[in-house]
Every structure is written in C-alpha cells, then in structure tokens.
Design a protein around this motif. Structure first.
Motif, PDB file in Angstrom:
ATOM      1  N   THR A  62       0.839  -1.189   0.000  1.00  0.00           N
ATOM      2  CA  THR A  62       0.000   0.000   0.000  1.00  0.00           C
ATOM      3  C   THR A  62       0.883   1.251   0.000  1.00  0.00           C
ATOM      4  OG1 THR A  62      -0.082   0.334   2.409  1.00  0.00           O
ATOM      5  CG2 THR A  62      -1.632  -1.261   1.474  1.00  0.00           C
ATOM      6  N   THR A  63       0.253   2.397  -0.159  1.00  0.00           N
ATOM      7  CA  THR A  63       0.971   3.671  -0.055  1.00  0.00           C
ATOM      8  C   THR A  63       0.746   4.306   1.317  1.00  0.00           C
ATOM      9  OG1 THR A  63      -0.877   4.918  -1.023  1.00  0.00           O
ATOM     10  CG2 THR A  63       0.809   4.074  -2.541  1.00  0.00           C
ATOM     11  N   ASN A  64       0.345   3.494   2.270  1.00  0.00           N
ATOM     12  CA  ASN A  64       0.133   3.993   3.630  1.00  0.00           C
ATOM     13  C   ASN A  64       1.409   4.661   4.148  1.00  0.00           C
ATOM     14  OD1 ASN A  64      -2.399   2.876   3.493  1.00  0.00           O
ATOM     15  ND2 ASN A  64      -1.932   1.117   4.801  1.00  0.00           N
ATOM     16  N   GLY A  65       1.232   5.773   4.840  1.00  0.00           N
ATOM     17  CA  GLY A  65       2.380   6.479   5.396  1.00  0.00           C
ATOM     18  C   GLY A  65       2.893   7.585   4.494  1.00  0.00           C
ATOM     19  N   HIS A 113      -3.387  10.639  -5.372  1.00  0.00           N
ATOM     20  CA  HIS A 113      -2.181  10.814  -6.183  1.00  0.00           C
ATOM     21  C   HIS A 113      -1.970   9.622  -7.115  1.00  0.00           C
ATOM     22  CE1 HIS A 113      -0.265   8.005  -3.415  1.00  0.00           C
ATOM     23  NE2 HIS A 113      -0.623   8.774  -2.403  1.00  0.00           N
ATOM     24  N   SER A 114      -0.998   9.766  -7.994  1.00  0.00           N
ATOM     25  CA  SER A 114      -0.767   8.749  -9.024  1.00  0.00           C
ATOM     26  C   SER A 114       0.193   7.648  -8.579  1.00  0.00           C
ATOM     27  CB  SER A 114      -0.210   9.409 -10.289  1.00  0.00           C
ATOM     28  OG  SER A 114       1.061   9.984 -10.014  1.00  0.00           O
ATOM     29  N   TRP A 115       0.711   7.722  -7.354  1.00  0.00           N
ATOM     30  CA  TRP A 115       1.631   6.695  -6.874  1.00  0.00           C
ATOM     31  C   TRP A 115       0.862   5.436  -6.485  1.00  0.00           C
ATOM     32  CZ3 TRP A 115       7.024   7.290  -6.426  1.00  0.00           C
ATOM     33  CH2 TRP A 115       7.508   8.568  -6.727  1.00  0.00           C
ATOM     34  N   LYS A 116       1.464   4.266  -6.775  1.00  0.00           N
ATOM     35  CA  LYS A 116       0.805   2.998  -6.499  1.00  0.00           C
ATOM     36  C   LYS A 116       1.807   1.987  -5.941  1.00  0.00           C
ATOM     37  CE  LYS A 116      -2.781   3.325 -10.053  1.00  0.00           C
ATOM     38  NZ  LYS A 116      -2.548   4.747 -10.315  1.00  0.00           N
ATOM     39  N   ALA A 117       1.270   1.007  -5.251  1.00  0.00           N
ATOM     40  CA  ALA A 117       2.055  -0.145  -4.822  1.00  0.00           C
ATOM     41  C   ALA A 117       1.749  -1.276  -5.786  1.00  0.00           C
ATOM     42  CB  ALA A 117       1.690  -0.543  -3.391  1.00  0.00           C
ATOM     43  N   GLU A 118       2.724  -1.643  -6.618  1.00  0.00           N
ATOM     44  CA  GLU A 118       2.548  -2.692  -7.614  1.00  0.00           C
ATOM     45  C   GLU A 118       3.752  -3.617  -7.629  1.00  0.00           C
ATOM     46  OE1 GLU A 118      -0.207  -0.402 -10.963  1.00  0.00           O
ATOM     47  OE2 GLU A 118       1.946  -0.664 -11.342  1.00  0.00           O
TER      48      GLU A 118
END
Length: 241
Positions: free
Chosen positions: A45-48, A59-64
């Motif tokens: 995830t992008t948590n934090g 936002h456009s950031w991802k966890a992949e």
C-alpha cells in the motif's frame, strides 16, 4: 575428506543457511528490528505517504509488484511529489530505486509540508535519481545533477555510475544534526553540513537561492519526486540515530 565428514559438513551448511535466510523485499529481519529499523513502504500500500501539501488528494503513486511506483502515462490520479506522514531529524535512510530510460527523479529530505511552499524542492535538499547514460548532453552539469548528487549544489565526491535504466540501485542518506551524507551503490557521493559557511555559499550561488527557506531546516518530511518517465522504489527503511 571422508564421506561421513562430507555429509556432516553439508548438513551444517544447510543449517546455517536456514538460520540466515535472505530477507524478502520490503521486510525487516529480526536483526534489523532489534536495531530499530522501520519500513517506510510495506510493499502493498501507499500507507504512510501523502501528496505534498494536499494530504487528501488522490495521487498517481501505487504499490505494484512490491514497488512504490509512478509513471508519466498513469492518468488514474494527480501527478506530484509525495511525502512521509512523519517528520525525521537524525536518521539513516536506505532505499532501492530504478528509473525508466531517460528517467529523472529524486528523494528530498527536510521537506516543510506547508501550503505556503510551491513544491518539495523549495525547502528540501535533493538526492538526485537519474538515468545518467541517457541524459541529455550537458545535463549532468559537471556532476551536480547526476545520480547520487546533492542536486544543483556540488559535484559527486567519488565517481560512481548508477545501474542501467530499469535496474535496481542501492542508496543511503544519513543525517545527524544537519550533517548529511549521500551514498550510491556503496560509494559516498556527498557530505555537507547544513547551515555552515560553505553550505550557505553553495546555496547562494545556485539556482535554488530563489527559495528563501531552501536548505535551512534540519528536520522535516522525506519526499519522493514524480518528475519524468517513471520511477520505482522498494526496501525503503529508516533508523533513528
């Protein structure tokens, strides 16, 4: 060596291997936990993290695939830099990164996450991430804007090249009472003291001088730059010093 001794040696080696497993990406070993390391990216995830100055914005950031990543072609969220929810002062930060061909990004430290500032780079010094091999002619500016550089302020201290586009690099940033050092693939690339006479002179003679609060703080958020072509991070770990 006798066959029985050989077999015993094999089992001993197997036992050692089992007791010292290779750490999976985005995880902490028991030793790292005991030493006080914390993950800034859980791999899922992008948590934090949140958009600079706009914590509620998508936002456009991802966890992949175990990577914290963004690409210029992604239209599912707003493009921009993200910063940690927490602030940090004295620490050791390690991370792995890769950029796409002609990629250009950065990691910022001591970012002041405030709507009165136009961007992360208006306050926070930058650890440059770059595809050196495919940079435009003249862009490296004598080493001031190459991978591992303290962006725009000083050439890298020791010659070191980043891996080719699409390959993982290992980086480290240490800050203690405003003294910072940058490392790329095992080599120190920068070492400066924020607030020193030399520091103030470097800032004053750079294009960053137009930002009155640039490079003054020794505590703040850590930021990741969404700039060009795509960038990915993993194994982002921090330890308070």
């Amino acid at each position: 060596m006798k066959f029985s001794s050989f077999i015993a040696a094999v089992f001993i080696c197997m036992g050692l291997a089992c007791s010292n497993p290779v750490s999976e990406p985005n995880t902490l070993t028991e030793k790292e936990k005991a030493e006080g390391w914390q993950l800034l990216f859980d791999g899922k995830t992008t948590n934090g993290w949140h958009m600079f100055s706009k914590p509620e914005m998508k936002h456009s950031w991802k966890a992949e695939n175990g990577e914290l990543t963004t690409a210029s072609s992604d239209t599912t969220g707003t493009h921009g830099d993200i910063v940690t929810d927490a602030v940090y002062a004295n620490y050791e930060l390690v991370f792995e990164w890769k950029v796409a061909r002609e990629g250009n990004s950065g990691v910022f430290i001591n970012v002041q996450d405030d709507t009165s500032y136009m961007a992360t780079w208006a306050t926070g010094p930058e650890y440059q991430l770059l595809d050196n091999q495919n940079a435009k002619p003249g862009y490296l500016d004598g080493g001031k804007t190459g991978a591992g550089a303290l962006y725009g302020l000083t050439p890298i201290k020791n010659k070191v090249e980043p891996k080719a586009a699409g390959e993982w690099n290992q980086s480290k940033i240490i800050q203690v009472n405003g003294k910072i050092s940058f490392w790329l693939n095992g080599a120190m690339t920068a070492e400066e003291q924020i607030g020193s006479e030399q520091w103030n002179k470097m800032v004053a003679e750079s294009k960053l001088a137009v930002f009155p609060d640039f490079g003054k703080a020794t505590k703040g958020h850590i930021g990741l730059q969404d700039w060009a072509k795509g960038v990915s991070f993993r194994n982002i770990k921090i330890k308070t010093l």
